[in-house]
Design a protein around this motif. Structure first.
Motif, PDB file in Angstrom:
ATOM      1  N   SER A 215       0.842  -1.198   0.000  1.00 38.71           N
ATOM      2  CA  SER A 215       0.000   0.000   0.000  1.00 38.71           C
ATOM      3  C   SER A 215       0.876   1.246   0.000  1.00 38.71           C
ATOM      4  O   SER A 215       1.996   1.235   0.499  1.00 38.71           O
ATOM      5  N   VAL A 216       0.342   2.331  -0.535  1.00 39.28           N
ATOM      6  CA  VAL A 216       1.088   3.587  -0.615  1.00 39.28           C
ATOM      7  C   VAL A 216       0.884   4.398   0.663  1.00 39.28           C
ATOM      8  O   VAL A 216      -0.243   4.657   1.077  1.00 39.28           O
ATOM      9  N   ALA A 217       1.995   4.798   1.278  1.00 39.60           N
ATOM     10  CA  ALA A 217       1.982   5.749   2.395  1.00 39.60           C
ATOM     11  C   ALA A 217       2.493   7.068   1.839  1.00 39.60           C
ATOM     12  O   ALA A 217       3.443   7.100   1.065  1.00 39.60           O
ATOM     13  N   GLY A 218       1.872   8.163   2.227  1.00 39.15           N
ATOM     14  CA  GLY A 218       2.234   9.462   1.683  1.00 39.15           C
ATOM     15  C   GLY A 218       1.198   9.895   0.666  1.00 39.15           C
ATOM     16  O   GLY A 218       0.069   9.386   0.651  1.00 39.15           O
ATOM     17  N   THR A 219       1.584  10.837  -0.188  1.00 40.77           N
ATOM     18  CA  THR A 219       0.657  11.385  -1.182  1.00 40.77           C
ATOM     19  C   THR A 219       1.366  11.530  -2.515  1.00 40.77           C
ATOM     20  O   THR A 219       1.923  12.578  -2.802  1.00 40.77           O
ATOM     21  N   ALA A 220       1.362  10.520  -3.322  1.00 32.68           N
ATOM     22  CA  ALA A 220       2.052  10.540  -4.615  1.00 32.68           C
ATOM     23  C   ALA A 220       1.430  11.566  -5.550  1.00 32.68           C
ATOM     24  O   ALA A 220       0.234  11.537  -5.807  1.00 32.68           O
ATOM     25  N   GLY A 221       2.257  12.504  -6.029  1.00 35.21           N
ATOM     26  CA  GLY A 221       1.829  13.465  -7.031  1.00 35.21           C
ATOM     27  C   GLY A 221       1.027  14.647  -6.520  1.00 35.21           C
ATOM     28  O   GLY A 221       0.484  15.411  -7.309  1.00 35.21           O
ATOM     29  N   LYS A 222       0.969  14.838  -5.219  1.00 35.78           N
ATOM     30  CA  LYS A 222       0.191  15.955  -4.669  1.00 35.78           C
ATOM     31  C   LYS A 222       1.065  17.076  -4.123  1.00 35.78           C
ATOM     32  O   LYS A 222       0.583  17.988  -3.464  1.00 35.78           O
ATOM     33  N   ASN A 223       2.360  16.993  -4.392  1.00 36.37           N
ATOM     34  CA  ASN A 223       3.307  18.023  -3.974  1.00 36.37           C
ATOM     35  C   ASN A 223       3.308  18.251  -2.462  1.00 36.37           C
ATOM     36  O   ASN A 223       3.427  19.372  -1.998  1.00 36.37           O
ATOM     37  N   LYS A 224       3.152  17.167  -1.715  1.00 37.88           N
ATOM     38  CA  LYS A 224       3.223  17.207  -0.248  1.00 37.88           C
ATOM     39  C   LYS A 224       4.415  16.359   0.172  1.00 37.88           C
ATOM     40  O   LYS A 224       4.471  15.166  -0.110  1.00 37.88           O
ATOM     41  N   ARG A 225       5.356  16.954   0.825  1.00 34.75           N
ATOM     42  CA  ARG A 225       6.578  16.240   1.199  1.00 34.75           C
ATOM     43  C   ARG A 225       6.343  15.288   2.368  1.00 34.75           C
ATOM     44  O   ARG A 225       5.590  15.587   3.296  1.00 34.75           O
ATOM     45  N   MET A 226       6.985  14.141   2.300  1.00 36.20           N
ATOM     46  CA  MET A 226       7.098  13.278   3.470  1.00 36.20           C
ATOM     47  C   MET A 226       8.145  13.898   4.369  1.00 36.20           C
ATOM     48  O   MET A 226       9.159  14.423   3.899  1.00 36.20           O
ATOM     49  N   GLU A 227       7.904  13.847   5.668  1.00 40.01           N
ATOM     50  CA  GLU A 227       8.854  14.398   6.633  1.00 40.01           C
ATOM     51  C   GLU A 227       9.436  13.330   7.551  1.00 40.01           C
ATOM     52  O   GLU A 227      10.523  13.488   8.072  1.00 40.01           O
ATOM     53  N   ALA A 228       8.679  12.254   7.750  1.00 41.29           N
ATOM     54  CA  ALA A 228       9.133  11.167   8.625  1.00 41.29           C
ATOM     55  C   ALA A 228       8.394   9.884   8.273  1.00 41.29           C
ATOM     56  O   ALA A 228       7.399   9.909   7.545  1.00 41.29           O
ATOM     57  N   VAL A 229       8.887   8.787   8.833  1.00 37.65           N
ATOM     58  CA  VAL A 229       8.299   7.471   8.577  1.00 37.65           C
ATOM     59  C   VAL A 229       8.462   6.603   9.818  1.00 37.65           C
ATOM     60  O   VAL A 229       9.394   6.795  10.600  1.00 37.65           O
ATOM     61  N   ARG A 230       7.528   5.678   9.992  1.00 34.89           N
ATOM     62  CA  ARG A 230       7.628   4.612  11.000  1.00 34.89           C
ATOM     63  C   ARG A 230       7.405   3.298  10.259  1.00 34.89           C
ATOM     64  O   ARG A 230       6.508   3.195   9.429  1.00 34.89           O
ATOM     65  N   ILE A 231       8.186   2.279  10.605  1.00 36.14           N
ATOM     66  CA  ILE A 231       8.071   0.972   9.959  1.00 36.14           C
ATOM     67  C   ILE A 231       8.178  -0.101  11.034  1.00 36.14           C
ATOM     68  O   ILE A 231       9.052  -0.018  11.902  1.00 36.14           O
ATOM     69  N   LYS A 232       7.296  -1.096  10.965  1.00 32.83           N
ATOM     70  CA  LYS A 232       7.375  -2.195  11.935  1.00 32.83           C
ATOM     71  C   LYS A 232       6.993  -3.510  11.270  1.00 32.83           C
ATOM     72  O   LYS A 232       6.183  -3.557  10.353  1.00 32.83           O
ATOM     73  N   LEU A 233       7.613  -4.574  11.750  1.00 35.96           N
ATOM     74  CA  LEU A 233       7.254  -5.914  11.320  1.00 35.96           C
ATOM     75  C   LEU A 233       6.093  -6.382  12.189  1.00 35.96           C
ATOM     76  O   LEU A 233       5.946  -5.939  13.331  1.00 35.96           O
TER      77      LEU A 233
END
Length: 183
Positions: free
Chosen positions: A93-111
């Motif tokens: 699945s996509v996290a963030g906003t592809a093509g909407k000119n909104k920058r990602m600033e941080a991320v969290r990832i877990k198993l």
């Protein structure tokens, strides 16, 4: 139908990095970034970098595939400009906003599931004016929040549980709690 699945499996093997752990099961990790002005980049594997370094371009979205057959083994979420933390996403699945000119600033990832018991996931963000930050792990935030700084690249590695990893400093900065070190 067999031919379709064979071709699909070959594609996964080409664009993925394989991780084998104590249970002698093999899983595959690949991830890709949507970068402002570039679009979706090719998928990269375990230990590699998605996004750009030194080009001043922001990551807008992230897609991670980490699966064993059809079972999602990973969840991740993005902190996005003017939005904040989004909902947790599952593998593919996509996290963030592809093509909407909104920058990602941080991320969290877990198993999740049985893999969280035998593997650790480490990741670090390359951010505007800060370069590479330290490694975050297992659901901790990596990047910045409240500082209006773009995340430009991300590196992810999956290792057997308990593997010693040099974290290399602080992985996350919030404007209200600490200054981001400049490079």
């Amino acid at each position: 139908m067999k031919k379709f699945f064979s071709i699909m499996l070959i594609g996964i093997l080409i664009f993925s990095a394989q991780v084998t752990f104590a249970a002698k099961r093999t899983v595959y990790l690949n991830f890709q970034a949507y970068v402002h002005g570039i679009g979706w980049q090719k998928a990269v594997g375990n230990g590699k970098v998605a996004g750009t370094v030194g080009q001043g371009k922001s990551m807008e979205a992230l897609l991670i595939n980490f699966m064993d057959g059809t079972t999602s083994m990973i969840q991740y979420q993005a902190h996005v400009q003017d939005i904040g933390w989004q909902e947790w996403k599952n593998s593919g699945s996509v996290a963030g906003t592809a093509g909407k000119n909104k920058r990602m600033e941080a991320v969290r990832i877990k198993l999740v599931g049985e893999y969280a018991k035998v593997l650790d996931i480490y990741y670090r963000a390359h951010v505007q004016n800060g370069g590479w930050l330290g490694w975050a792990a297992n659901g901790e935030p990596a990047g910045t929040a409240g500082a209006s700084l773009r995340m430009e690249a991300l590196q992810i590695q999956v290792v057997p549980k308990g593997t010693k990893v040099n974290r290399g400093g602080k992985a996350y900065f919030e404007k209200s709690t600490a200054a981001i070190p400049s490079i």
